[in-house]
Design an enzyme around this catalytic site. Structure first.
Site, PDB file in Angstrom:
ATOM      1  N   GLY A  96     -20.456   5.686   9.266  1.00  0.00           N
ATOM      2  CA  GLY A  96     -18.815   5.929   8.731  1.00  0.00           C
ATOM      3  C   GLY A  96     -18.514   4.334   7.810  1.00  0.00           C
ATOM      4  N   HIS A 103     -16.270  -6.051   6.887  1.00  0.00           N
ATOM      5  CA  HIS A 103     -14.811  -5.848   7.608  1.00  0.00           C
ATOM      6  C   HIS A 103     -15.645  -6.096   9.118  1.00  0.00           C
ATOM      7  CE1 HIS A 103     -15.678  -2.561   5.418  1.00  0.00           C
ATOM      8  NE2 HIS A 103     -14.825  -1.094   6.412  1.00  0.00           N
ATOM      9  N   LEU A 104     -14.187  -6.381  10.258  1.00  0.00           N
ATOM     10  CA  LEU A 104     -13.828  -6.178  10.982  1.00  0.00           C
ATOM     11  C   LEU A 104     -12.782  -5.366  10.998  1.00  0.00           C
ATOM     12  CD1 LEU A 104     -14.453  -6.539  14.566  1.00  0.00           C
ATOM     13  CD2 LEU A 104     -13.129  -8.664  13.862  1.00  0.00           C
ATOM     14  N   HIS A 105     -12.029  -3.902  11.267  1.00  0.00           N
ATOM     15  CA  HIS A 105     -11.773  -3.686  12.115  1.00  0.00           C
ATOM     16  C   HIS A 105     -11.095  -3.842  12.828  1.00  0.00           C
ATOM     17  CE1 HIS A 105     -11.824   0.326   9.165  1.00  0.00           C
ATOM     18  NE2 HIS A 105     -13.168  -0.340   9.422  1.00  0.00           N
TER      19      HIS A 105
HETATM   20  P1  5GP Z   1     -15.513   1.462   6.607  1.00  0.00           P
HETATM   21  O1  5GP Z   1     -14.884   2.593   6.823  1.00  0.00           O
HETATM   22  O2  5GP Z   1     -16.013   1.416   5.239  1.00  0.00           O
HETATM   23  O3  5GP Z   1     -15.079  -0.026   7.999  1.00  0.00           O
HETATM   24  O4  5GP Z   1     -13.539   0.833   6.358  1.00  0.00           O
HETATM   25  C1  5GP Z   1     -12.991   1.586   5.248  1.00  0.00           C
HETATM   26  C2  5GP Z   1     -11.208   0.475   5.286  1.00  0.00           C
HETATM   27  O5  5GP Z   1     -10.720  -0.017   4.314  1.00  0.00           O
HETATM   28  C3  5GP Z   1     -10.462   2.284   5.467  1.00  0.00           C
HETATM   29  O6  5GP Z   1      -9.526   1.851   6.788  1.00  0.00           O
HETATM   30  C4  5GP Z   1     -10.079   2.108   4.435  1.00  0.00           C
HETATM   31  O7  5GP Z   1      -8.538   2.806   4.970  1.00  0.00           O
HETATM   32  C5  5GP Z   1      -9.681   0.505   3.904  1.00  0.00           C
HETATM   33  N1  5GP Z   1      -9.179   0.153   2.364  1.00  0.00           N
HETATM   34  C6  5GP Z   1     -10.385   0.892   1.855  1.00  0.00           C
HETATM   35  N2  5GP Z   1      -9.671   0.851   0.281  1.00  0.00           N
HETATM   36  C7  5GP Z   1      -9.131  -0.716   1.288  1.00  0.00           C
HETATM   37  C8  5GP Z   1      -7.715  -1.098  -0.287  1.00  0.00           C
HETATM   38  O8  5GP Z   1      -7.745  -0.964  -1.277  1.00  0.00           O
HETATM   39  N3  5GP Z   1      -6.164  -1.736  -0.079  1.00  0.00           N
HETATM   40  C9  5GP Z   1      -6.642  -1.857   1.984  1.00  0.00           C
HETATM   41  N4  5GP Z   1      -5.889  -2.612   2.301  1.00  0.00           N
HETATM   42  N5  5GP Z   1      -7.294  -1.392   2.904  1.00  0.00           N
HETATM   43  C10 5GP Z   1      -8.574  -0.405   1.876  1.00  0.00           C
END
Ligand code: 5GP
Ligand code: ZN
Length: 110
Positions: A96, A103-105
């Site tokens: 996903g 990055h850590l959510h």
């Molecule tokens: P991943 O699926 O890679 O773990 O999550 C990437 C996250 O980055 C997503 O939740 C998405 O909403 C966020 N995201 C993508 N582009 C940007 C951006 O330009 N700015 C911010 N603040 N978040 C972003």
């Protein structure tokens, strides 16, 4: 794989300030900012400034950095008013991951 900066990477652009973000924390190694498309009332990302593609690209040399990301989660969650929170690291396309900069959510408040 890790490099200082990746021109194609959206989070490297946020780290450099080329793309704006709602920043909540920054130090010499790490930045944290609100997710642009939040999946919870509070949803922010803790991101190393170093371009590391994913958790699967991490090596022993990243151990301290990984610990720093994790230790920041409860501190920043508390500052954001969260009594509890979820953490998530999506790894690889099939895991996903959409942005290939580690990055850590941190999610909470629902
Ligand atoms: P991943 O699926 O890679 O773990 O999550 C990437 C996250 O980055 C997503 O939740 C998405 O909403 C966020 N995201 C993508 N582009 C940007 C951006 O330009 N700015 C911010 N603040 N978040 C972003
Ligand atoms: Zn990057």
């Amino acid at each position: 794989m890790s490099t200082q900066y990746n021109n194609e990477c959206i989070f490297c652009k946020i780290v450099s300030g080329a793309i704006p973000s709602k920043k909540i924390y920054e130090d010499e190694d790490v930045i944290a900012f609100h997710d642009i498309n939040p999946s919870a009332k509070v949803h922010f990302l803790i991101v190393p400034k170093l371009h590391v593609e994913s958790l699967a690209s991490c090596e022993a040399e990243h151990q301290v950095l990984l610990g720093k990301l994790l230790l920041l989660a409860p501190k920043l969650a508390k500052e954001q008013g969260l009594a509890g929170f979820k953490t998530l690291i999506n790894t690889g396309r099939e895991g996903g991951q959409l942005v290939f900069h580690l990055h850590l959510h941190v999610l909470g408040g629902n």
